[in-house]
Write a protein that holds these residues in place. Structure first.
Motif, PDB file in Angstrom:
ATOM      1  N   ALA A 108      14.154  17.520   4.326  1.00  0.00           N
ATOM      2  CA  ALA A 108      13.590  18.740   3.742  1.00  0.00           C
ATOM      3  C   ALA A 108      14.526  19.374   2.720  1.00  0.00           C
ATOM      4  O   ALA A 108      14.137  19.653   1.581  1.00  0.00           O
ATOM      5  CB  ALA A 108      13.272  19.742   4.851  1.00  0.00           C
ATOM      6  N   LEU A 109      15.779  19.603   3.119  1.00  0.00           N
ATOM      7  CA  LEU A 109      16.693  20.301   2.223  1.00  0.00           C
ATOM      8  C   LEU A 109      17.172  19.428   1.076  1.00  0.00           C
ATOM      9  O   LEU A 109      17.441  19.927  -0.025  1.00  0.00           O
ATOM     10  CB  LEU A 109      17.897  20.857   2.997  1.00  0.00           C
ATOM     11  CG  LEU A 109      17.736  22.322   3.452  1.00  0.00           C
ATOM     12  CD1 LEU A 109      16.588  22.444   4.441  1.00  0.00           C
ATOM     13  CD2 LEU A 109      19.030  22.853   4.053  1.00  0.00           C
ATOM     14  N   SER A 110      17.271  18.117   1.301  1.00  0.00           N
ATOM     15  CA  SER A 110      17.672  17.251   0.200  1.00  0.00           C
ATOM     16  C   SER A 110      16.570  17.179  -0.844  1.00  0.00           C
ATOM     17  O   SER A 110      16.839  17.145  -2.049  1.00  0.00           O
ATOM     18  CB  SER A 110      18.032  15.851   0.709  1.00  0.00           C
ATOM     19  OG  SER A 110      16.913  15.188   1.255  1.00  0.00           O
ATOM     20  N   ALA A 111      15.311  17.162  -0.404  1.00  0.00           N
ATOM     21  CA  ALA A 111      14.191  17.187  -1.347  1.00  0.00           C
ATOM     22  C   ALA A 111      14.182  18.496  -2.125  1.00  0.00           C
ATOM     23  O   ALA A 111      13.978  18.509  -3.344  1.00  0.00           O
ATOM     24  CB  ALA A 111      12.863  16.997  -0.606  1.00  0.00           C
ATOM     25  N   ASN A 160       7.841  21.989   7.381  1.00  0.00           N
ATOM     26  CA  ASN A 160       8.031  23.400   7.724  1.00  0.00           C
ATOM     27  C   ASN A 160       9.414  23.892   7.311  1.00  0.00           C
ATOM     28  O   ASN A 160       9.566  25.004   6.797  1.00  0.00           O
ATOM     29  CB  ASN A 160       7.819  23.603   9.230  1.00  0.00           C
ATOM     30  CG  ASN A 160       6.385  23.344   9.657  1.00  0.00           C
ATOM     31  OD1 ASN A 160       5.458  23.402   8.835  1.00  0.00           O
ATOM     32  ND2 ASN A 160       6.184  23.043  10.924  1.00  0.00           N
ATOM     33  N   ILE A 161      10.425  23.055   7.543  1.00  0.00           N
ATOM     34  CA  ILE A 161      11.783  23.425   7.137  1.00  0.00           C
ATOM     35  C   ILE A 161      11.864  23.540   5.616  1.00  0.00           C
ATOM     36  O   ILE A 161      12.397  24.524   5.069  1.00  0.00           O
ATOM     37  CB  ILE A 161      12.803  22.390   7.644  1.00  0.00           C
ATOM     38  CG1 ILE A 161      12.844  22.380   9.171  1.00  0.00           C
ATOM     39  CG2 ILE A 161      14.199  22.689   7.081  1.00  0.00           C
ATOM     40  CD1 ILE A 161      13.672  21.250   9.752  1.00  0.00           C
ATOM     41  N   GLY A 162      11.322  22.536   4.937  1.00  0.00           N
ATOM     42  CA  GLY A 162      11.395  22.511   3.479  1.00  0.00           C
ATOM     43  C   GLY A 162      10.662  23.665   2.825  1.00  0.00           C
ATOM     44  O   GLY A 162      11.184  24.301   1.888  1.00  0.00           O
ATOM     45  N   MET A 163       9.473  23.974   3.303  1.00  0.00           N
ATOM     46  CA  MET A 163       8.708  25.056   2.697  1.00  0.00           C
ATOM     47  C   MET A 163       9.304  26.417   3.038  1.00  0.00           C
ATOM     48  O   MET A 163       9.252  27.343   2.221  1.00  0.00           O
ATOM     49  CB  MET A 163       7.244  24.984   3.151  1.00  0.00           C
ATOM     50  CG  MET A 163       6.508  23.732   2.685  1.00  0.00           C
ATOM     51  SD  MET A 163       6.710  23.363   0.923  1.00  0.00           S
ATOM     52  CE  MET A 163       6.061  24.849   0.170  1.00  0.00           C
TER      53      MET A 163
END
Length: 483
Positions: A47-50, A270-273
């Motif tokens: 998520a965070l790398s994207a 969910n983490i990424g958004m």
């Protein structure tokens, strides 16, 4: 630079190199590990790398600058990006994770296109060429941004900033591969997250609080607090259309291919958004809070895109300022490393192994991958050596180019089994050409070029594929029931 700033930046650079060393020891023994991390990323890192690969310096420089200059109406770009990213996670992420394995363990987006369709060599060659060319320019743009940060924020030479930024990011990408890029992007995403919360809160406090800041902004220009100010229909469409670009960005969607399993996609989404929502709000707030603070405290801002840098310098002691400047470098470097690796992966998987060395050993392929990273980086460094290089004018439209060329094809290849090879190739070419022609004619001022490019590419794939149906067309492999 003051000693606190120097120490903070040194800690950041050492941490990035340390992660690269860790990844080098852990997952670079074969080409799958080097270019895709062995498909072992957890949901948080995915998520965070994207997110970090996506946002680049635009999150801390471009968007706050737009809010500073034009006000709340610039928020429509952020809304469009958020909706596009969410749709990308819902539609593309789970399907792409499964399909890239099912078609024969495709390691790159061009490799996926080539294996997804019968006789897909042309698709693979064309898409890989687009990636290598545009990402080399994209990488050069990021290096220019790193050099200019040292010049404007630290008072150091542009060349020193270019060499430091480029040297560190090349080192951990070259040795650590995809895992290093993803882990450093995760750390960089965390740094960006903290920075985008800290800056607007402190700036608002320095401007007398939210209510007073609003009064100050209205006194400067009442339209700055109007979400609809100057937004005609085409302007609104252009702003929201930024979200269409997500479906075709190779350095973002490759993260979907690397997650451990499809079952972890919802958690990662969910983490990424959540990360994206907070950082976008922080970025937009930085622009408005910066305008209020600069007005209230008579701070001269000659370039709106420098507002994050100015606030970091005047609001905090050097130790914290160094951390905040590292956040800008994190945004820049996370995107550079992702683009370097995607370009390298395309050169190795889509050209070297497919056409020259099909029987190459894993060790040889990893070596070729590292050599490709170095080759692309050197070319990008040469382009970026002149801080006034015109490459920035080209790269400003690359988001639209990738989105229109690859976006419709990625979606339709995953959800529509009647997609044919010729339809796919036509859509890719027409999407890219439409964007180029639209820019050349100067029409981007009234409608963002991704809109016609995306629509025409989608129509080309759909019409040609339908025309070929029932005629022994070279269609994509059947979509599984799980999708």
């Amino acid at each position: 630079m003051q000693i606190g700033t120097i120490v903070s930046l040194a800690i950041y650079f050492i941490a990035m190199l340390g992660i690269g060393f860790y990844a080098w020891r852990k997952s670079t023994s074969d080409i799958d590990g080097y270019v895709l991390g062995g498909r072992s990323l957890g949901p948080g890192v995915t998520a965070l790398s994207a997110g970090a690969a996506d946002m680049s310096g635009w999150l801390m420089l471009g968007l706050p600058g737009a809010m500073f200059a034009t006000g709340l109406s610039a928020a429509w770009i952020g809304i469009g990006l958020f909706l596009g990213a969410l749709t990308n996670w819902l539609v593309v992420a789970p399907r792409l994770r499964d399909r890239t394995v099912e078609v024969g363990d495709a390691l790159t987006i061009p490799d996926y296109f080539g294996k997804r369709f019968p006789r897909g060599d042309a698709l693979q060659v064309v898409s890989s060429a687009v990636i290598v060319i545009f990402f080399t320019l994209y990488t050069a743009s990021g290096l220019v941004a790193g050099g200019k940060l040292f010049d404007t924020a630290f008072g150091e030479s542009y060349t020193l900033g270019l060499l430091l930024t480029g040297g560190v990011v090349i080192a951990y990408t070259l040795f650590g591969g995809f895992l290093a890029v993803s882990l450093t992007d995760f750390v960089q995403g965390c740094i960006m997250f903290v920075a985008m919360i800290l800056i607007p809160i402190v700036a608002l406090s320095g401007a007398g609080g939210w209510n007073h800041a609003g009064d100050v902004i209205r006194a400067v220009d009442p339209s700055h607090m109007d979400l609809w100010a100057g937004m005609g229909t085409l302007g609104l469409v252009s702003s929201l259309a930024w979200g269409l670009g997500y479906f075709g960005q190779p350095h973002i969607i490759v993260r979907f291919m690397a997650i451990r399993s499809r079952d972890e996609v919802p958690t990662s989404r969910n983490i990424g958004m959540g990360w994206m929502f907070v950082t976008l709000i922080g970025s937009l707030s930085t622009g408005l809070a910066g305008l209020a603070y600069a007005t209230e405290n008579n701070v001269v801002v000659d370039d709106p895109e420098k507002i994050f840098i100015i606030l970091s310098d005047v609001l905090f002691n050097p130790w914290i300022s160094g951390f905040l400047f590292a956040a800008i470098l994190a945004a820049v470097m996370s995107t550079i490393s992702s683009q370097l690796l995607v370009s390298s992966s395309s050169l190795v998987e889509d050209y070297y192994r497919r056409f020259f060395r099909r029987e190459a050993s894993q060790r040889e392929l990893v070596f070729a991958g590292r050599f490709s990273v170095l080759l692309v980086a050197v070319v990008a460094m040469v382009i970026a050596w002149n801080p006034g290089a015109s490459v920035l004018n080209i790269v400003s439209h690359a988001w639209a180019g990738f989105g229109a060329a690859f976006g419709p094809l990625v979606i339709l290849s995953l959800v529509w089994e009647k997609t044919t090879r010729n339809g796919a190739l036509a859509g890719m070419v027409i999407g890219a050409l439409t964007v180029g022609v639209w820019i050349a004619l100067g029409w981007s001022d009234w409608l963002y070029e991704i809109v016609p490019g995306f629509i025409l590419a989608w129509l080309a794939i759909w019409i040609i594929s339908l025309a070929e149906s029932g005629k022994n067309a070279e269609t994509a492999q059947p979509i599984t029931a799980a999708e």
